[in-house]
Design an enzyme around this catalytic site. Structure first.
Site, PDB file in Angstrom:
ATOM      1  N   GLU A 255       0.824  -1.213   0.000  1.00  0.00           N
ATOM      2  CA  GLU A 255       0.000   0.000   0.000  1.00  0.00           C
ATOM      3  C   GLU A 255       0.861   1.268   0.000  1.00  0.00           C
ATOM      4  O   GLU A 255       0.444   2.309  -0.480  1.00  0.00           O
ATOM      5  CB  GLU A 255      -0.940  -0.008   1.221  1.00  0.00           C
ATOM      6  CG  GLU A 255      -2.349   0.425   0.886  1.00  0.00           C
ATOM      7  CD  GLU A 255      -3.337   0.258   2.034  1.00  0.00           C
ATOM      8  OE1 GLU A 255      -2.961  -0.244   3.114  1.00  0.00           O
ATOM      9  OE2 GLU A 255      -4.491   0.650   1.850  1.00  0.00           O
ATOM     10  N   HIS A 276       6.789 -27.129  -0.727  1.00  0.00           N
ATOM     11  CA  HIS A 276       6.180 -28.282  -1.395  1.00  0.00           C
ATOM     12  C   HIS A 276       5.079 -27.845  -2.353  1.00  0.00           C
ATOM     13  O   HIS A 276       4.243 -28.656  -2.746  1.00  0.00           O
ATOM     14  CB  HIS A 276       5.627 -29.242  -0.346  1.00  0.00           C
ATOM     15  CG  HIS A 276       6.715 -29.760   0.544  1.00  0.00           C
ATOM     16  ND1 HIS A 276       7.376 -30.931   0.300  1.00  0.00           N
ATOM     17  CD2 HIS A 276       7.294 -29.212   1.639  1.00  0.00           C
ATOM     18  CE1 HIS A 276       8.305 -31.097   1.223  1.00  0.00           C
ATOM     19  NE2 HIS A 276       8.280 -30.069   2.046  1.00  0.00           N
ATOM     20  N   LYS A 390     -13.688   1.123  -3.994  1.00  0.00           N
ATOM     21  CA  LYS A 390     -14.783   1.576  -3.122  1.00  0.00           C
ATOM     22  C   LYS A 390     -15.803   2.366  -3.931  1.00  0.00           C
ATOM     23  O   LYS A 390     -17.003   2.206  -3.769  1.00  0.00           O
ATOM     24  CB  LYS A 390     -14.237   2.492  -2.018  1.00  0.00           C
ATOM     25  CG  LYS A 390     -13.434   1.774  -0.970  1.00  0.00           C
ATOM     26  CD  LYS A 390     -13.096   2.750   0.151  1.00  0.00           C
ATOM     27  CE  LYS A 390     -12.066   2.181   1.088  1.00  0.00           C
ATOM     28  NZ  LYS A 390     -11.461   3.173   1.950  1.00  0.00           N
TER      29      LYS A 390
HETATM   30  O1  PA5 Z   1      -3.140   1.583   5.918  1.00  0.00           O
HETATM   31  C1  PA5 Z   1      -4.211   2.104   5.685  1.00  0.00           C
HETATM   32  O2  PA5 Z   1      -4.377   3.323   5.740  1.00  0.00           O
HETATM   33  C2  PA5 Z   1      -5.420   1.256   5.342  1.00  0.00           C
HETATM   34  O3  PA5 Z   1      -5.099  -0.081   5.225  1.00  0.00           O
HETATM   35  C3  PA5 Z   1      -6.492   1.402   6.405  1.00  0.00           C
HETATM   36  O4  PA5 Z   1      -5.980   0.991   7.637  1.00  0.00           O
HETATM   37  C4  PA5 Z   1      -7.742   0.586   6.076  1.00  0.00           C
HETATM   38  O5  PA5 Z   1      -8.230   0.931   4.815  1.00  0.00           O
HETATM   39  C5  PA5 Z   1      -8.816   0.800   7.122  1.00  0.00           C
HETATM   40  O6  PA5 Z   1      -9.106   2.169   7.237  1.00  0.00           O
HETATM   41  P1  PA5 Z   1      -9.891   2.742   8.472  1.00  0.00           P
HETATM   42  O7  PA5 Z   1      -9.065   2.597   9.691  1.00  0.00           O
HETATM   43  O8  PA5 Z   1     -10.130   4.182   8.134  1.00  0.00           O
HETATM   44  O9  PA5 Z   1     -11.179   1.971   8.588  1.00  0.00           O
END
Ligand code: PA5
Length: 406
Positions: A255, A276, A390
């Site tokens: 990410e 394996h 989303k």
């Molecule tokens: O690292 C990040 O920012 C994302 O993975 C968020 O943690 C994830 O999308 C969840 O977001 P939120 O805490 O706003 O629900």
């Protein structure tokens, strides 16, 4: 503390960053916050048999990684089980989860920084109703919210209902939040020593603040391999309880770096299971990957290979050796074989698998990730691509509502 080596990749040119980015001051949370977290954790320990953690991505992976890594197999540390929801949209999962909860005394920790993530919000709506039906007014005491201090839908719900709240600091994104209440509350409930975990993180923060540190070396090595055309980094370890730490790492790097058509694809393998299976590809398939092996020298619990009088399986040459030592030798063998097969190997070794060293390793990776994103010239703290699905999903859901109404 971290023993960092890489083989086969020679002459990595130094790239001068102006400095190692100093972005982790949030690790110094106020003492009162740690005390408050531990106090609530003690209450959950006394009142409940299970904590349901609702959250997704950075809002649960860090806690889960540490809990799994630091909890013995087949038992809890203090009798409180941790279960999770909000990471999928399976009705089957949620339905069966509620049935499972029926026979336990339940507390809930819902975690969302934005407060509006669909998976978390839907799961929480269902669980909130379940808790109210089951505990009535007492549900207020049993639901703990971790969210932004000032804004968001979850914040509004928490205020309206009078739930207890912990804060996700404004400047800390989900995947970097494991040292805040996001990670620490579920960990403390699970019986993890959060002070040791934070102490490890702080030490790693200090140890990796100059350009000769191993986090910088690791970032530089991956960057060089990326420039040479390697497309995939495989994180591997030989201890099953590290599987969720792999998942946390995958999210952190994926990410933070995978944007603007750049970045290594972070993938993970669990050895020896995957030797394996996908091991065949790693050894002989397309030469597109390098491997990062994590190893903890000392892991609690071990067992010796017994001597067998008839020795039909021919394994007496291993009699008297411990499984952990064989596991460690197998790691060395795998590294040699993969290098021979054209897979460069990076080794990251720590002395002991415990809360302190897991905290140390996670901070090491977070720092390396930010440095690495700097080398790639991408922003490690945003995730514009996550919004795309989303948006499409919401469009479709709204279309469905129109169709149903028509
Ligand atoms: O690292 C990040 O920012 C994302 O993975 C968020 O943690 C994830 O999308 C969840 O977001 P939120 O805490 O706003 O629900």
């Amino acid at each position: 503390m971290i023993k960092y080596t890489h083989t086969q990749i020679l002459n990595i040119p130094k790239i001068e960053l102006k400095q190692i980015p100093e972005l982790f001051n949030y690790i110094n949370r106020p003492t009162e916050e740690y005390l408050a977290i531990q106090r609530v954790a003690n209450e959950v320990n006394q009142q409940a048999g299970i904590l349901l953690v609702i959250g997704v991505g950075g809002s649960f992976l860090g806690a889960r990684a540490v809990i799994d890594a630091c909890t013995p197999y087949f038992r809890t540390l203090n009798g409180v089980e941790i279960v999770y929801a909000g990471q999928n949209m399976s009705g089957s999962y949620l339905k069966q989860l509620l049935t499972f909860l029926d026979s336990k005394d339940v507390y809930v920790n819902v975690i969302s920084k934005s407060g509006s993530t669909m998976e978390t919000a839907l799961a929480f709506r269902i669980v909130k109703q379940y808790m109210e039906e089951r505990y009535g007014f007492g549900s207020k005491q049993r639901i703990i919210v971790t969210t932004d201090a000032n804004k968001g839908t979850l914040k509004q719900i928490a205020e309206k209902e009078g739930y207890r709240q912990f804060e996700v600091p404004t400047n800390v994104g989900g995947r970097y939040s494991v040292f805040t209440a996001v990670g620490l509350l579920p960990m403390a409930v699970a019986g993890i020593d959060i002070y040791e975990f934070v102490r490890g993180g702080k030490q790693a923060d200090q140890d990796h603040s100059t350009l000769d540190c191993s986090a910088y070396q690791y970032a530089l090595t991956r960057f060089e391999l990326y420039k040479q055309g390697y497309a995939i980094e495989l994180l591997a370890s030989f201890e099953p309880r590290l599987n969720k730490l792999h998942e946390w790492w995958k999210q952190l790097f994926g990410e933070s770096e995978g944007k603007e058509l750049k970045g290594l694809y972070p993938s993970t393998v669990n050895y020896s299971t995957d030797l394996h299976a996908i091991g065949q590809f790693i050894q002989e398939g397309s030469r597109i990957m390098f491997e990062t092996l994590i190893h903890f020298e000392n892991i609690e619990g071990d067992i010796e290979i017994p001597f067998s009088i008839d020795n039909i399986d021919g394994l007496n040459y291993l009699a008297g050796r411990s499984m952990n030592s064989i596991n460690s030798t197998s790691k060395d063998g795998v590294a040699l074989a993969h290098e021979d097969g054209g897979v460069p190997v990076i080794h990251i070794e720590l002395p002991k698998l415990d809360a302190y060293h897991v905290g140390y390793l996670m901070m090491f990776f977070m720092k390396a990730c930010v440095i690495s994103a700097n080398l790639l010239e991408v922003n490690p703290f945003d995730q514009p691509g996550v919004e795309a699905y989303k948006k499409k999903m919401l469009e479709l859901l709204k279309e469905d509502v129109v169709k149903v109404r028509a």
